[in-house]
Design a protein around this motif. Sequence first.
Motif, PDB file in Angstrom:
ATOM      1  N   VAL A 155       0.737  -1.211   0.035  1.00 55.65           N
ATOM      2  CA  VAL A 155       0.126  -0.099   0.194  1.00 55.65           C
ATOM      3  C   VAL A 155       0.974   1.355  -0.025  1.00 55.65           C
ATOM      4  O   VAL A 155       0.779   2.213  -0.782  1.00 55.65           O
ATOM      5  N   MET A 156       1.790   1.506   0.794  1.00 56.72           N
ATOM      6  CA  MET A 156       2.614   2.468   0.912  1.00 56.72           C
ATOM      7  C   MET A 156       3.536   2.791  -0.544  1.00 56.72           C
ATOM      8  O   MET A 156       3.657   3.820  -1.086  1.00 56.72           O
ATOM      9  N   ILE A 157       3.862   1.713  -1.386  1.00 55.63           N
ATOM     10  CA  ILE A 157       4.485   1.970  -2.614  1.00 55.63           C
ATOM     11  C   ILE A 157       3.407   2.293  -3.402  1.00 55.63           C
ATOM     12  O   ILE A 157       3.684   3.320  -4.141  1.00 55.63           O
ATOM     13  N   LEU A 158       2.281   1.948  -3.329  1.00 55.66           N
ATOM     14  CA  LEU A 158       1.179   2.509  -4.351  1.00 55.66           C
ATOM     15  C   LEU A 158       0.990   3.938  -4.017  1.00 55.66           C
ATOM     16  O   LEU A 158       0.424   4.668  -4.895  1.00 55.66           O
ATOM     17  N   TYR A 159       0.589   4.210  -2.580  1.00 53.33           N
ATOM     18  CA  TYR A 159       0.652   5.653  -2.289  1.00 53.33           C
ATOM     19  C   TYR A 159       1.787   6.628  -2.736  1.00 53.33           C
ATOM     20  O   TYR A 159       1.300   7.674  -3.258  1.00 53.33           O
ATOM     21  N   ILE A 160       2.979   6.175  -2.718  1.00 51.89           N
ATOM     22  CA  ILE A 160       3.899   7.154  -3.213  1.00 51.89           C
ATOM     23  C   ILE A 160       3.877   7.150  -4.630  1.00 51.89           C
ATOM     24  O   ILE A 160       4.138   8.396  -5.312  1.00 51.89           O
ATOM     25  N   ALA A 161       3.652   6.045  -5.507  1.00 52.94           N
ATOM     26  CA  ALA A 161       3.241   6.156  -6.865  1.00 52.94           C
ATOM     27  C   ALA A 161       2.161   7.087  -7.268  1.00 52.94           C
ATOM     28  O   ALA A 161       2.527   7.939  -8.229  1.00 52.94           O
ATOM     29  N   VAL A 162       0.963   6.871  -6.610  1.00 50.73           N
ATOM     30  CA  VAL A 162      -0.090   7.924  -6.763  1.00 50.73           C
ATOM     31  C   VAL A 162       0.302   9.358  -6.822  1.00 50.73           C
ATOM     32  O   VAL A 162      -0.054  10.376  -7.457  1.00 50.73           O
ATOM     33  N   ASN A 163       0.976   9.564  -5.695  1.00 51.48           N
ATOM     34  CA  ASN A 163       1.427  10.994  -5.554  1.00 51.48           C
ATOM     35  C   ASN A 163       2.564  11.527  -6.417  1.00 51.48           C
ATOM     36  O   ASN A 163       2.490  12.521  -6.884  1.00 51.48           O
ATOM     37  N   TYR A 164       3.103  10.671  -7.095  1.00 56.70           N
ATOM     38  CA  TYR A 164       3.896  11.034  -8.353  1.00 56.70           C
ATOM     39  C   TYR A 164       3.123  11.064  -9.538  1.00 56.70           C
ATOM     40  O   TYR A 164       3.412  12.132 -10.319  1.00 56.70           O
ATOM     41  N   VAL A 165       1.943  10.698  -9.533  1.00 56.99           N
ATOM     42  CA  VAL A 165       1.021  10.740 -10.540  1.00 56.99           C
ATOM     43  C   VAL A 165       0.465  12.278 -10.511  1.00 56.99           C
ATOM     44  O   VAL A 165       0.377  13.007 -11.490  1.00 56.99           O
TER      45      VAL A 165
END
Length: 473
Positions: free
Chosen positions: A269-279
């Motif tokens: 989940v934390m990897i997904l969250y960081i990736a979404v913020n990059y988006v």
Amino acid sequence: MQKKLKLWDAIMLVMGSMIGSGIFIVSADMMRNLGSGFWLIIVWVITGIMTVAAAISYGELSALFPKAGGQYTYLKEIFGRKMGFLYGWGLFTVIQTGTIAAVAMAFGKFTAYLFPALNDAAPIFQSGEFKITWIQILAIAIILLLTYINTRGVQSGKILQNIFTGSKIVALLGLIAAGFILVESSHLAENFSLGFDSFNNLKKDITGNFLKEGWEPIGGMTLMGGIAAAMVGSVFSSVAWESVTFVSGEIDNPKKNVVKAMIYGTSAVMILYIAVNYVYLNAIDRDSIAFATNDRVAVAASQNIFGSAGTIIIALLVMVSTFGCNNGLILAGARVFQTMAKDGMFFKAAVDNNKNEVPGNALWMQGVWASLLCLSGQYGNLLDMISFVIVLFYMITVFGVIYLRVKQPDLERPYKTWLYPITPIIYLVIGSVFCILLLIYKQQYTWPGFVMVLLGLPVYYFINRNQKGTQSS
């Protein structure tokens, strides 16, 4: 209890309970506190390290106490009944039920994107500031529907959880891919350059409102205050992973699978969250993130990625996300209240399972209280105030790992915390800095929640007074 939850189900419960509405909203307020894409990502990374370090530490306790109740049981076994009760009190009054209410309201608000009549309709009832809207009624209907489904048995809740969690993970991965492939003009370098060498913050006008113009470089302790305030949002989006410990009694091979579920689930989940913020940082500029309408930064980014269809896409994604999230929260929370009731620290009616072998009464008590919080309209304020307390309870529980190692070094530990004592110390240090900075800079996030939990003390003494009276008679 029946062992109907496998490792995959437990991982889905962790991820599904974590991913609700926060990741689609909180980055706007975080950007207003930080003013820079660089610091935004740094705060998410810090939160990720915190969360995974806590999950790794909890693993040792979940293997030592592989039964229903989770964090409540750990605190009670290590520090005594009073500490366990105060956590359970906070969980029922606002932590679990307030989160259920907030997530259900997010479902209602994003549903209104697809059905504008929900927003446009006159309130069903209004008296001064208090009002009851159709969105609140929809939120309550979702809570009661999911509560009913979960009273039908663990299998019903499990299937629903796996379907909705799987759907939102796939949808988030699609959003992340589209956020880099379909964006014509990237804002990533521009957003990262702001504040790389200096901290940026927003000026406020005399009414306290943020001004769109006038991001100015400042530094020192103001940076620390900005990070602490921003972390309220990222921490809110990253809690509830411990829900899997609440249902340990229904997980197959809990000594191994609860540990694995927490570590794998929180990391993913934390990897997904960081990736979404990059988006977000790639798709739109800083001001568009900070001043997104109603803080719906995901909608603003999605409109830039998908055009006019972006609003509908995000609305559907949030509806799926919040529906699945609430199912996990409802499924897990009731198990704590049932365990408390068995210990004589909650309503006696919550003790028994129904004919489907699940705590039906505890589920309905939780659902009714969460529904009342929806009507009150105060769930958002309560959650802001309780973030400080949530981290405090996490810290006390993580400290319990060290405490038990010292007090009972010979205790058989089926799983030992990775890199002990470094891992729990990492969490305790970051958590302490977060709490201290909130006490200094954002006191409105601290003492009200602390007072709310302390109000449980007279309730605890009243309950135990009655028990002593029963025993003596």
